[in-house]
Each structure stands twice: as structure tokens, then as C-alpha cells.
Scaffold this motif. Structure first.
Motif, PDB file in Angstrom:
ATOM      1  N   TRP A 130       1.540  -1.480   0.292  1.00 24.72           N
ATOM      2  CA  TRP A 130      -0.023   0.013  -0.152  1.00 24.72           C
ATOM      3  C   TRP A 130       0.856   1.156  -0.036  1.00 24.72           C
ATOM      4  O   TRP A 130       1.230   1.604   1.179  1.00 24.72           O
ATOM      5  CB  TRP A 130      -0.823   0.094   1.106  1.00 24.72           C
ATOM      6  N   ASP A 131       1.354   1.519  -1.296  1.00 25.92           N
ATOM      7  CA  ASP A 131       2.229   2.850  -1.117  1.00 25.92           C
ATOM      8  C   ASP A 131       1.123   4.522  -1.158  1.00 25.92           C
ATOM      9  O   ASP A 131       1.825   5.284  -1.902  1.00 25.92           O
ATOM     10  CB  ASP A 131       2.395   2.444  -2.164  1.00 25.92           C
ATOM     11  N   PHE A 132       0.478   4.530  -1.039  1.00 22.35           N
ATOM     12  CA  PHE A 132      -0.975   5.862  -0.813  1.00 22.35           C
ATOM     13  C   PHE A 132      -0.494   6.661  -0.158  1.00 22.35           C
ATOM     14  O   PHE A 132      -0.188   6.164   1.567  1.00 22.35           O
ATOM     15  CB  PHE A 132      -2.080   5.273  -1.196  1.00 22.35           C
ATOM     16  N   PRO A 133      -0.628   8.062   0.324  1.00 23.98           N
ATOM     17  CA  PRO A 133       0.319   8.842   1.026  1.00 23.98           C
ATOM     18  C   PRO A 133      -1.847   8.702   2.731  1.00 23.98           C
ATOM     19  O   PRO A 133      -1.625   9.915   2.710  1.00 23.98           O
ATOM     20  CB  PRO A 133       0.037  10.247   0.909  1.00 23.98           C
ATOM     21  N   TYR A 134      -2.937   7.773   1.884  1.00 20.47           N
ATOM     22  CA  TYR A 134      -3.806   7.496   3.002  1.00 20.47           C
ATOM     23  C   TYR A 134      -3.856   6.607   3.220  1.00 20.47           C
ATOM     24  O   TYR A 134      -3.527   5.466   2.885  1.00 20.47           O
ATOM     25  CB  TYR A 134      -4.864   8.333   2.113  1.00 20.47           C
ATOM     26  N   SER A 135      -4.485   6.599   4.225  1.00 20.22           N
ATOM     27  CA  SER A 135      -5.248   4.519   4.781  1.00 20.22           C
ATOM     28  C   SER A 135      -5.794   3.799   3.899  1.00 20.22           C
ATOM     29  O   SER A 135      -6.536   4.549   2.699  1.00 20.22           O
ATOM     30  CB  SER A 135      -5.791   4.765   5.705  1.00 20.22           C
ATOM     31  N   ARG A 136      -6.284   2.292   4.277  1.00 21.51           N
ATOM     32  CA  ARG A 136      -6.764   2.130   3.945  1.00 21.51           C
ATOM     33  C   ARG A 136      -7.777   2.216   3.225  1.00 21.51           C
ATOM     34  O   ARG A 136      -9.225   2.035   3.131  1.00 21.51           O
ATOM     35  CB  ARG A 136      -6.294   0.623   4.144  1.00 21.51           C
ATOM     36  N   GLN A 137      -8.233   2.267   5.035  1.00 16.40           N
ATOM     37  CA  GLN A 137     -10.162   2.411   5.069  1.00 16.40           C
ATOM     38  C   GLN A 137     -10.224   4.914   4.257  1.00 16.40           C
ATOM     39  O   GLN A 137     -11.727   4.209   4.220  1.00 16.40           O
ATOM     40  CB  GLN A 137     -10.038   2.932   6.709  1.00 16.40           C
ATOM     41  N   LYS A 138      -9.695   5.114   4.907  1.00 13.78           N
ATOM     42  CA  LYS A 138     -10.390   6.413   4.072  1.00 13.78           C
ATOM     43  C   LYS A 138     -10.979   6.309   2.700  1.00 13.78           C
ATOM     44  O   LYS A 138     -11.327   6.239   1.809  1.00 13.78           O
ATOM     45  CB  LYS A 138      -8.825   7.237   3.890  1.00 13.78           C
ATOM     46  N   ALA A 139      -9.440   5.268   1.674  1.00 13.38           N
ATOM     47  CA  ALA A 139      -9.757   4.459   0.492  1.00 13.38           C
ATOM     48  C   ALA A 139     -10.781   4.096   0.280  1.00 13.38           C
ATOM     49  O   ALA A 139     -12.190   4.554  -0.696  1.00 13.38           O
ATOM     50  CB  ALA A 139      -8.428   4.064  -0.312  1.00 13.38           C
ATOM     51  N   ALA A 140     -11.416   3.376   1.694  1.00 12.45           N
ATOM     52  CA  ALA A 140     -12.309   1.820   0.576  1.00 12.45           C
ATOM     53  C   ALA A 140     -13.685   2.659   1.437  1.00 12.45           C
ATOM     54  O   ALA A 140     -14.793   2.131   1.429  1.00 12.45           O
ATOM     55  CB  ALA A 140     -12.180   0.998   0.737  1.00 12.45           C
ATOM     56  N   PHE A 141     -13.391   2.850   2.704  1.00 12.74           N
ATOM     57  CA  PHE A 141     -15.011   2.936   4.151  1.00 12.74           C
ATOM     58  C   PHE A 141     -14.777   4.432   3.924  1.00 12.74           C
ATOM     59  O   PHE A 141     -14.446   5.027   5.526  1.00 12.74           O
ATOM     60  CB  PHE A 141     -14.577   1.911   4.785  1.00 12.74           C
ATOM     61  N   PRO A 142     -15.086   5.280   3.466  1.00 15.10           N
ATOM     62  CA  PRO A 142     -14.977   6.904   3.280  1.00 15.10           C
ATOM     63  C   PRO A 142     -15.634   7.528   5.409  1.00 15.10           C
ATOM     64  O   PRO A 142     -15.340   8.442   5.874  1.00 15.10           O
ATOM     65  CB  PRO A 142     -14.967   7.755   2.955  1.00 15.10           C
ATOM     66  N   LEU A 143     -17.104   6.905   5.159  1.00 10.71           N
ATOM     67  CA  LEU A 143     -17.716   7.198   5.889  1.00 10.71           C
ATOM     68  C   LEU A 143     -18.352   5.514   6.377  1.00 10.71           C
ATOM     69  O   LEU A 143     -18.763   4.844   5.755  1.00 10.71           O
ATOM     70  CB  LEU A 143     -19.380   7.800   5.060  1.00 10.71           C
ATOM     71  N   PRO A 144     -18.906   6.149   8.034  1.00 12.61           N
ATOM     72  CA  PRO A 144     -19.338   4.845   8.247  1.00 12.61           C
ATOM     73  C   PRO A 144     -20.578   3.727   8.135  1.00 12.61           C
ATOM     74  O   PRO A 144     -20.588   2.641   7.588  1.00 12.61           O
ATOM     75  CB  PRO A 144     -19.965   5.477   9.547  1.00 12.61           C
ATOM     76  N   TYR A 145     -21.426   4.649   7.038  1.00  8.80           N
ATOM     77  CA  TYR A 145     -22.953   3.892   6.418  1.00  8.80           C
ATOM     78  C   TYR A 145     -22.145   3.167   5.002  1.00  8.80           C
ATOM     79  O   TYR A 145     -23.133   1.987   4.316  1.00  8.80           O
ATOM     80  CB  TYR A 145     -23.464   4.615   6.215  1.00  8.80           C
ATOM     81  N   VAL A 146     -20.767   3.427   4.836  1.00  7.28           N
ATOM     82  CA  VAL A 146     -20.370   2.475   3.740  1.00  7.28           C
ATOM     83  C   VAL A 146     -20.604   0.762   3.918  1.00  7.28           C
ATOM     84  O   VAL A 146     -19.993   0.621   2.802  1.00  7.28           O
ATOM     85  CB  VAL A 146     -19.160   3.275   3.148  1.00  7.28           C
ATOM     86  N   ALA A 147     -19.407   1.181   5.214  1.00  9.37           N
ATOM     87  CA  ALA A 147     -19.716  -0.320   5.587  1.00  9.37           C
ATOM     88  C   ALA A 147     -20.541  -1.577   5.497  1.00  9.37           C
ATOM     89  O   ALA A 147     -20.138  -2.700   5.475  1.00  9.37           O
ATOM     90  CB  ALA A 147     -18.487  -0.682   6.671  1.00  9.37           C
ATOM     91  N   GLU A 148     -21.416  -0.975   6.017  1.00  7.58           N
ATOM     92  CA  GLU A 148     -22.689  -1.631   5.846  1.00  7.58           C
ATOM     93  C   GLU A 148     -22.953  -2.700   4.809  1.00  7.58           C
ATOM     94  O   GLU A 148     -24.511  -3.516   4.468  1.00  7.58           O
ATOM     95  CB  GLU A 148     -23.909  -0.917   6.228  1.00  7.58           C
ATOM     96  N   ASN A 149     -22.853  -1.369   3.583  1.00  2.00           N
ATOM     97  CA  ASN A 149     -23.792  -2.046   2.422  1.00  2.00           C
ATOM     98  C   ASN A 149     -22.799  -1.835   1.107  1.00  2.00           C
ATOM     99  O   ASN A 149     -22.299  -1.104   0.253  1.00  2.00           O
ATOM    100  CB  ASN A 149     -24.998  -1.125   1.839  1.00  2.00           C
ATOM    101  N   LYS A 150     -21.393  -2.412   1.142  1.00  2.00           N
ATOM    102  CA  LYS A 150     -19.799  -1.925   0.344  1.00  2.00           C
ATOM    103  C   LYS A 150     -20.089  -2.160  -0.830  1.00  2.00           C
ATOM    104  O   LYS A 150     -20.548  -3.744  -1.143  1.00  2.00           O
ATOM    105  CB  LYS A 150     -18.583  -2.306   0.793  1.00  2.00           C
ATOM    106  N   PHE A 151     -20.126  -1.462  -2.632  1.00  2.76           N
ATOM    107  CA  PHE A 151     -19.849  -1.653  -3.774  1.00  2.76           C
ATOM    108  C   PHE A 151     -18.473  -1.952  -3.867  1.00  2.76           C
ATOM    109  O   PHE A 151     -17.938  -0.707  -3.882  1.00  2.76           O
ATOM    110  CB  PHE A 151     -20.588  -0.881  -3.868  1.00  2.76           C
ATOM    111  N   TRP A 152     -17.927  -2.914  -4.265  1.00  2.00           N
ATOM    112  CA  TRP A 152     -16.532  -2.184  -5.037  1.00  2.00           C
ATOM    113  C   TRP A 152     -16.316  -1.903  -5.835  1.00  2.00           C
ATOM    114  O   TRP A 152     -17.533  -3.611  -6.778  1.00  2.00           O
ATOM    115  CB  TRP A 152     -15.774  -3.772  -4.572  1.00  2.00           C
TER     116      TRP A 152
END
Length: 949
Positions: free
Chosen positions: A899-921
Motif C-alpha cells: 500500500w503505497d498511497f499517502p492515505y489509509s486503506r480505510q480512507k480509500a474504501a470506507f470513507p464514511l461509516p454507512y459505507v461498511a454496511e453495504n459496500k459496493f466494490w
């Protein structure tokens, strides 16, 4: 909540949410909001005169009763429509699945890889079967595709032909009657001269540029067209062929005898006849015409990680870029039907398709043999599935109709019988029985099909087809079900989250509106059956036309156009006919505001009009001074003004009645583009603002699903003076007393999906329809308020309100190095499809929430947009390695060891709490459009081909 009131299920905002939303936007009531949004002088003063709303249960029972009025005979009429068997696995998992039918046009490729692959499969099927190099992702119907071939070949004439005014186009008398009618419609305004004749006797001279043949002919005769094509090529004349897709499994593909275009319909590949549609037409041509081919093409490219990805190719051909210079006004397809037809080929594979085609051919041979034994003469010397019997039609017809069988009767001395995939041995014996009764003879009972061929060796197919892995893998139901699901998971559809596309109105497509589409009583009806057999359909279509006329305030409606752009064209052709009837055929100037949809100028040019663009002012309204100047300048030749209302900028212009009066005072007619009708229904209407004709997008305002880019329906509603010119049909009489020739192939266009809009109106009723409009306006203004301070809304009405949609300006973010495309791609990480990007203004997003969305969903979207704004502020123009520029983020990226990006994996994929409930990839990273255009691959080539490219 009243559980039997459909409006409470269709409209997403609950009663208890209203106070909060109204306070948020600083109004005391919904009525105050509407007063501040819509000019008072165009507000309707009374409720729509429509029947009381039905509950969902009552509506389904009502439609079931109407379906019993349809007499579904065994139809062997042919003429481009044949009974087909839809595999249940495709019916259940695609046609009846909101994951497929609620998807939008794949403009955002990263979240549309599933339907893009399905369309690539379709293109491969068409290229392989036709023997052509390139196919598009479908057109509206066979006749439209043939007309597009005629006009494309007109466009690509040699410089010498253009200089010498070569405008003649030969049409074989074997061409289907509905196609011939549509060719007349399209040829006349462009100055193309049609010459209809016998292709076997015809000799070209130097005044022709193109020709159209039918393969097999309209009554089933097979011809070897090689000599004809050779003669044409000697004089540099281009040839198009309208071909039966099932026959191409056994016949030499037209591409192998040198033609330039092959068109047809894929209806025989598992799609119900549906009283005329919707069906996916096909258009295949040579690669040299790739920049002229109408419609959409799906192509292969790569994503940012160099992995294969799909997207819509060569989009610079489209109308919103080229406008009046576009090669066609078609901006849609029949995606849902093309997906089904492509999947039919995947399921059956080349061996299965050969089995079906050979069985159909054997059925026709067996029938010929039996009828000849009874003493009948079959005049087709070579045929695939259709036989032409010399018989007294006046004797045969009453017997056949008593037996609930339809044949085609070209004249009193002949009967044409087109057998199909569903024709059984029992059906064969029924047909034989009809003919034996007519001769008062005993018939021999057929017990098995004859194994013989009536296809001459010189036109029998020898080339292989569908050798790709995808067509040779998924032949069990389990495997196909999983393949369909695998593709579905790659696509973001309305069953996942709100799709807030401005101008496209992605609202709920209710299950109760959709269910009747699966019924054989509606699906198995041929469009050319006698009217008395289609009583159920006729009641629905007449009632729908009446309701649409009431909603628009107009006198009558034609349901024939198969898309919004086709509706535009139909409306302008009706205006053209009206002027000609008044001895003013010279009126050819069409005024179009700069903000109009790109299809508007393209349609006007197709209708033989000259486009004059009028300016818009700083507030996005039509510039009255410029309009008045141009109206007066062109008064003697003014034909029409094309106007979208509310405007494409999402504003109810208060000067609209002044504008329409100005046009009428100078002899013109007003065409209103109905794309934004979702802001009008029940509150105002086109007749009240002074329009003379409008088209309605039933796939927007009236709930027909977008289907991944089609089906669409674009009926036109007209004022009294235009009623006589509503379009007709050459087989079944429709339209006005002075009807223009056909706009699409079937008399009532895509009748099957009109059941959806019929249900939408009947279940909502006048109050529900009006409340839907009010809620659409409320939802738009709520989003506008929540985003204010972070995003600038480009245009508003005089009292600061948006209509049902708004344009937010993202151009200032360039100082942070962020483009509007970056916002669109980042929204995917938040689980949303982007709003409309850079239309009608570059660097903007056009947002339309619709009435179906809940407050919770609106807030989720606003939270995502506000979070993205924070990310924009944190971005630095000199450092592009940020979360927006790298969006969207795939599962493979986030799960990677590195992971070579200057921000976290969570910031990338789960930027707000609601996203984790119904994630679309998203299934691929950002696609490379330019690479795909430079290396055009439009079929399912082996993976090595992508690497080589």
C-alpha cells in the motif's frame, strides 16, 4: 400509512420527514415551495382528469382481466416477428431482476463492467453471424437500423458522388413493408431518392450510391446476392442487407459476399414478440466506418493497473459533442434486450443454435412436403423457415382463424407461413389440417421432421462462429445462473443506491408495474394480428394515449416512437407535414437554444431543417433579445423552436409563454422536449406553456426502467392542428387522416413496456402523480440547501429555487488539481453512481434525486458529497497522489500486500461509516478511454489479443 395506496410505496419521503425538510429549505409548506418554483401564470388550476388510483393488488387483477381479452393465436405471420422461447434462467435472472433492468447507460465504466461484458458478447454474436468486422451494442428495431444504414451510406459517399449530387438508393421489393415505409420517412427530408425494384432484373447506372436487400426475402425466398453485390461494387455502390439472425446460422453470412452493412433484429434470440417490442436490433459494418456507425459501441481498453477493462468506445461521435454534425440522432440502445439475446447465444452456444436453426428449417421442409402431397404449390424454390403457398386465402383464412391460427395473406391467391422455434409437430399437424379441410381431403399425420435442406449449397454457411470460450461454457442452468450473477455483481444499479442523474430521472420501477411483462398473454402477441385479437392491448394503448394527452394538455398521442430521440424526430416530422399541408413547405429553420440536448439539433437536421442556435443569458435562460432577433430574421422560413422545459439548466423560465407566443406570431410551431416532464406532471403542462408538440420519455418520468441503456419509449403528444399527421404503419392502420409514414417498425412501437407506464399512471392516480412531482422538486431543493456553501448551484429560478434537478459548478476545484471526473469516480467509493457529468455545462454535475428516494438516502448522498468536498480542500494541485485522483479503489487494491498511497486503506474504501454496511466494490480501476479508442477491439477476442493491442 395506508398499505393499499401505491403512492405511499412509490414516493420515498414519509409524512414525518416533511416538516424537517421544509424547515431546512425555509418554506412553510409544499405549496409555498411550488409557488416559488413554478411561474404562477402556467400553474394548472384544476386536478388532472384521470381515474381514481388503483391499489397494486387491484391493478394486477385488472391487467389479468384485460389480458384475457387478448386472443393469443399461433402466429406464423413472419415479417420480422417470430415466436421465440425465452429460457427461464434468462427470464428470471435478467428480465425480472432489478439488478439488470434498473441499471443506467454505462457512461461510468468502472461500475458497469458486467453489462459491458454482456454487450460485448452481443456484439460478438452479431459480428460472427453476419461476417462483419464491427457491430454496435444494438439499435431500436430492424426498420430503424435499415434506415440508419441508408443514411450512413449516404454520409460516406465518395467526394465525387457528393459533388455530382448522387442521391439514389435502390431498395429491393423483397424488403419488409414496415422497413420500406420508414425508409420513405427518412429519405424524403434528406433528399434521398428511393428506387424500388426487382434486384434480379435491376441494372445500376452512375446515379446510385447505395442499395438495400432482404435476406431471406419478405415471403421467405432465398437469393444468392453475390452477382448483385459484384455489379454494385463495380460502380462504387455500397450495399446493405437486412438479415434474419436465426437464418445466418445456416446461410452464408452477408459479410462473406462483400456487403458494407448488415442489419436486423435479434428478437428471435429469446425475446417475446410483445405486440411489436421492445427488441434489440443489430447494426454490423466494416471497420472503416467505425466513426460513422450509429449508436453505441462497446470496446476493450485497460485500466490504470494495465488490466483489461471495458467501456463505451468512440464517444466523440455522439450528439452531445457533434450536435447538428452528428451522424445520427440515436443516443440510446435496447440494452436489456441485447443482454438477453446475447445470453441466449451464451446459453445455447454454437451447437445449440445450430440445433434450433436446423429444427426450424426441418419444420418448414416437413410442412412443404405435407402441403405438396395435398396438391398445393409452394412457390419458394429455396427457403429457410418461410413458405409461400398458392391457395385461396378467402377459404384458408376463416378456417385458420377458427382454429386460432394466423398466417400472412399477401393477396387473395397466396398464403405465407413462417414457422419458428416454438412450432411443434402438433402445431404442424394443425396447419396441415387447415389446408386439408380447405381441399376437403384427408391429411397424412406427420410424426417426425424430415431431414433435408432447401438451402442451396452455394449459399449454405461453411464458416464457424462463436468459438470464444464464453459461448462454449455456460450450457447448464447452474453455470449460466452463476455467470449472470457474476456480471450483475460488477454493476451498480438502482437496487443498491440512488442514481441521481440529472435529465435521466432514475426513479423506482415498481415490481407491480414490471410483473405483467412476464405473461404470455402480453408477450406472445404478433404486432400485425387483426385488431379484434388484441382487444386487451388496444384498451391499454388507447387508455395510455388518452392519459398522456390529459397529462400534457394535448389533443392526441402517438405511442410509436421507440426512444426520446425518435420522439424528437417524429415531432419535427409532424410539424414539417403540417407546414406542407398549409402550402408552406419552405419553412425549414429550427431555432434551438445553446443549452438544448445534443439530440435536438441532430433530430432537426434529420428532419431536413436548418439549425439556428440561440444564446442563453447569464442565468441560463433563453436570451430573449437574441431569440427575438433571430425569429424576425427568419420569420418567412421559421418552422419550429425546440425548447426543453423546465430548461436543461433545471429552471422554470418565467418568460416561456412570451417565447411560445413569439414563435406562433411568426408562423412557427413549438416543439417541447419532454425530458424534464417529471417537474411538470399535475402542476403545469406543455399545452399550458404554449407548445404544439412534445415527446415524453416513458423511461424517465413514466417509470419504464432504463435497462442499462434501453428500452426507451418516446411517444409524442400533439395539439389539435397536428393530430392529422401522427405517424402511420403500412400493415396495420394507425395515426392521423394524413399520417406521415412510419417512425418505427411496429404500429404502436414497444407495446409490451407500455404496460409499465399504464400501471404507473393507474396506480398513482391524479393526486399521486401530482405529489410525485412536488416531492421531486422538494428533494432537489433539499439537496441544494444541504450542499450550499460547499458547492455552487449554477442556475436557479427567480426566487432562488431549483426545479427537479440542479447543476453544481465544480470548475473552481481545478485550483486544487481536481476535475469533475475525479468527483464522479470518487463517488463510487462511497457507493454512489455519479450525477450527470459535464452536461449541459462542462465541469459540472447535474443532480436529480427523483421522488422515489427516502430522506435517509438523500442524506447519505449529501454526506458523501460534503465528505468529498473536504477531500478536495485537502488536495494539492502539485501532488496528484490523492484519494480523488486514485479513485475508484478496488478490492484488489485495498487487499494488496503493498500500500503505497499517502492515505489509509480505510480512507480509500470506507470513507464514511454507512459505507461498511453495504459496500459496493468497483471491479476495475479508472479506465483509459484514449487507449481503447486507439486500439479498437469490439468483440470477445482471446485475452492475447488485448495484450497484442
Amino acid at each position: 400509512m395506508k398499505t393499499d395506496v401505491f403512492a405511499s410505496r412509490h414516493i420515498g419521503i414519509r409524512e414525518e420527514d416533511l416538516d424537517h425538510m421544509l424547515k431546512t429549505i425555509s418554506v412553510d409548506s409544499l405549496d409555498q415551495l411550488i409557488y416559488e418554483t413554478i411561474p404562477d401564470d402556467i400553474r394548472l388550476k384544476k386536478t388532472l382528469d384521470l381515474g381514481a388510483p388503483m391499489s397494486e393488488h387491484k391493478f394486477l387483477a385488472h391487467l389479468e382481466e384485460l389480458s384475457k381479452k387478448n386472443k393469443v393465436f399461433r402466429s406464423y405471420i413472419g415479417l420480422g416477428y417470430h415466436e421465440s422461447l425465452t429460457p427461464s434462467v434468462i427470464k428470471r435472472n435478467i428480465l425480472e431482476n432489478p439488478g439488470w433492468y434498473t441499471a443506467y447507460t454505462p457512461y461510468q465504466a468502472e461500475i458497469a463492467q458486467g453489462r459491458l461484458e454482456a454487450l460485448l458478447n452481443f456484439q460478438t454474436v452479431i459480428s460472427d453471424l453476419t461476417g462483419m468486422e464491427l457491430a454496435n451494442a444494438s439499435l431500436l428495431d430492424e426498420s430503424t437500423a435499415a434506415a440508419e444504414a441508408m443514411t450512413m451510406l449516404f454520409e460516406v459517399r465518395t467526394r465525387e458522388q457528393k459533388k455530382n449530387g448522387i442521391v439514389k438508393f435502390f431498395v429491393s421489393e423483397e424488403v419488409l413493408p414496415q422497413t420500406l415505409s420508414l425508409l420513405h420517412t427518412r429519405a424524403n427530408p434528406l433528399g434521398i431518392e428511393l428506387v424500388i425494384g426487382n434486384h434480379e432484373e435491376f441494372n445500376f447506372d452512375d446515379t446510385f450510391y447505395g442499395a438495400l436487400l432482404q435476406y431471406p426475402g419478405k415471403y421467405g425466398q432465398l437469393y444468392d446476392y453475390r452477382e448483385f453485390v459484384l455489379k454494385a461494387k463495380e460502380k462504387d455502390i455500397k450495399v446493405a442487407v437486412a438479415a434474419d439472425i436465426l437464418s445466418l446460422i445456416l446461410l452464408t453470412p452477408p459479410g462473406e459476399f462483400g456487403v458494407d452493412v448488415v442489419v436486423g433484429t435479434s428478437q428471435r434470440f429469446g425475446i417475446p414478440m410483445g405486440y411489436g417490442g421492445p427488441h434489440a436490433a443489430f447494426f454490423a459494418t466494416k471497420e472503416e466506418y467505425k466513426r460513422n456507425i450509429p449508436g453505441r459501441i462497446i470496446g476493450v481498453t485497460k485500466d490504470r493497473d494495465e488490466k483489461p477493462a471495458l467501456r463505451m468506445a468512440l464517444q466523440t461521435r455522439e450528439q452531445h459533442i457533434k450536435r447538428d454534425k452528428a451522424t445520427s440522432n440515436i443516443c440510446t440502445a435496447q440494452v436489456l434486450l441485447a443482454v438477453m439475446a446475447g445470453m441466449y447465444a451464451v446459453y445455447h452456444g454454437p451447437k445449440g443454435l445450430k440445433y434450433i436453426a436446423k429444427k426450424v428449417h426441418s419444420t418448414a421442409n416437413t410442412l412443404t412436403d405435407a402441403l405438396e402431397k395435398l396438391g398445393y404449390f409452394q412457390s419458394n424454390s429455396a427457403f429457410f423457415d418461410t413458405i409461400h403457398i398458392k391457395a385461396d386465402a378467402n377459404i384458408i383464412r376463416p378456417i385458420a382463424e377458427r382454429e386460432e391460427v394466423n398466417f400472412l395473406y399477401p393477396n387473395s391467391e397466396s398464403v405465407v407461413i413462417a414457422v419458428n422455434e416454438a412450432t411443434s409437430i402438433k402445431d404442424l399437424n394443425q396447419i396441415i389440417g387447415i389446408f386439408s379441410e380447405a381441399k376437403e381431403k384427408e391429411a397424412n399425420v406427420v410424426t417426425e421432421l424430415l431431414e433435408k435442406s432447401s438451402i442451396p449449397q452455394n449459399i449454405s454457411r461453411t464458416s464457424p462462429f462463436l468459438e470464444n470460450k464464453v459461448f462454449n461454457t455456460y450450457h447448464s442452468e447452474t453455470e449460466l445462473m452463476r455467470y449472470i450473477k457474476k456480471l450483475e455483481r460488477k454493476d451498480l444499479s438502482l437496487n443498491h443506491s440512488m442514481i441521481s442523474l440529472g435529465s435521466c430521472t432514475m426513479k423506482l420501477n415498481a415490481a407491480s408495474e414490471m410483473l405483467p411483462l412476464s405473461s404470455a398473454s402480453w408477450g406472445n402477441m404478433h404486432p400485425f394480428v387483426p385488431l379484434e385479437q388484441a382487444e386487451g392491448y388496444q384498451i391499454v394503448l388507447k387508455e395510455l394515449a388518452k392519459d398522456l394527452s390529459t397529462i400534457t394538455g394535448f389533443a392526441d398521442t402517438s405511442l410509436q416512437p421507440n426512444s426520446g430521440a425518435q420522439g424528437e424526430y417524429a415531432g419535427l416530422m409532424v410539424i414539417r407535414a403540417y407546414h406542407e399541408s398549409n402550402g408552406e413547405g419552405h419553412r425549414n429553420i429550427c431555432l434551438i437554444p445553446a443549452s438544448a440536448h445534443g439530440t435536438n439539433p441532430a433530430s432537426a437536421v434529420m428532419a431536413g431543417m436548418k439549425v439556428v442556435v440561440t444564446k442563453t443569458d447569464d442565468k441560463g435562460n433563453i436570451d430573449m433579445e437574441d431569440l427575438e432577433e433571430k425569429v424576425k430574421l427568419h420569420a418567412d422560413n421559421l418552422s419550429a423552436l425546440m425548447v426543453t422545459y423546465p430548461s436543461t439548466h433545471g429552471v422554470f423560465e418565467s418568460s416561456i409563454k412570451k417565447i411560445t407566443k413569439l414563435i406562433h406570431d411568426h408562423g412557427g410551431q413549438v416543439y417541447m422536449d419532454g425530458a424534464n416532464m417529471n417537474a411538470q406532471v399535475g402542476l403545469t403542462n406543455p399545452a399550458t406553456i404554449g407548445a404544439d408538440v412534445c415527446h415524453l420519455n416513458l423511461h424517465k418520468t413514466f417509470a419504464i426502467p432504463h435497462g442499462g441503456g434501453g428500452p426507451g419509449v418516446g411517444p409524442i403528444c400533439v395539439a389539435p392542428q397536428l393530430v392529422p399527421f401522427l405517424p402511420g404503419n403500412p400493415v396495420i392502420k394507425t395515426g392521423g387522416e394524413e399520417a406521415i409514414s412510419a417512425i418505427s417498425a411496429a404500429p404502436w412501437g414497444s407495446s409490451l413496456v407500455c404496460l409499465i407506464s399504464y400501471g404507473y399512471i393507474k396506480m398513482l392516480g391524479p393526486e399521486g402523480l401530482t405529489n410525485s412531482t412536488k416531492m421531486a422538486i422538494l428533494n432537489a431543493n433539499y439537496i441544494k440547501h444541504r450542499l450550499s456553501g460547499k458547492y455552487d448551484v449554477l442556475y436557479t429560478g427567480e426566487k432562488g429555487r431549483a426545479a427537479h434537478e440542479m447543476i453544481i459548478d465544480c470548475r473552481s476545484f481545478k485550483q486544487n488539481g481536481i476535475e469533475v471526473t475525479d468527483i464522479a469516480k470518487r463517488l463510487m467509493d462511497y457507493g454512489f453512481h455519479a450525477p450527470t457529468v459535464s452536461f449541459p455545462v462542462a465541469g459540472t454535475l447535474m443532480i436529480e434525486p427523483t421522488e422515489s428516494e427516502s430522506l435517509e438516502e438523500l442524506d447519505r448522498f449529501c454526506d458523501a458529497m460534503l465528505s468529498i468536498h473536504g477531500e478536495i480542500e485537502a488536495a494539492e494541485s502539485d501532488n496528484p497522489d490523492n484519494v480523488l485522483k486514485n479513485a475508484p479503489h478496488t478490492l484488489q487494491m485495498v487487499a494488496n500486500d503493498t500500500w503505497d498511497f499517502p492515505y489509509s486503506r480505510q480512507k480509500a474504501a470506507f470513507p464514511l461509516p454507512y459505507v461498511a454496511e453495504n459496500k459496493f466494490w468497483p471491479s476495475v480501476r479508472r479506465v483509459d478511454d484514449a487507449y481503447g479508442d486507439r486500439n479498437l477491439i469490439c468483440t470477445c477476442a482471446p485475452i492475447e489479443a488485448y495484450a497484442e493491442a
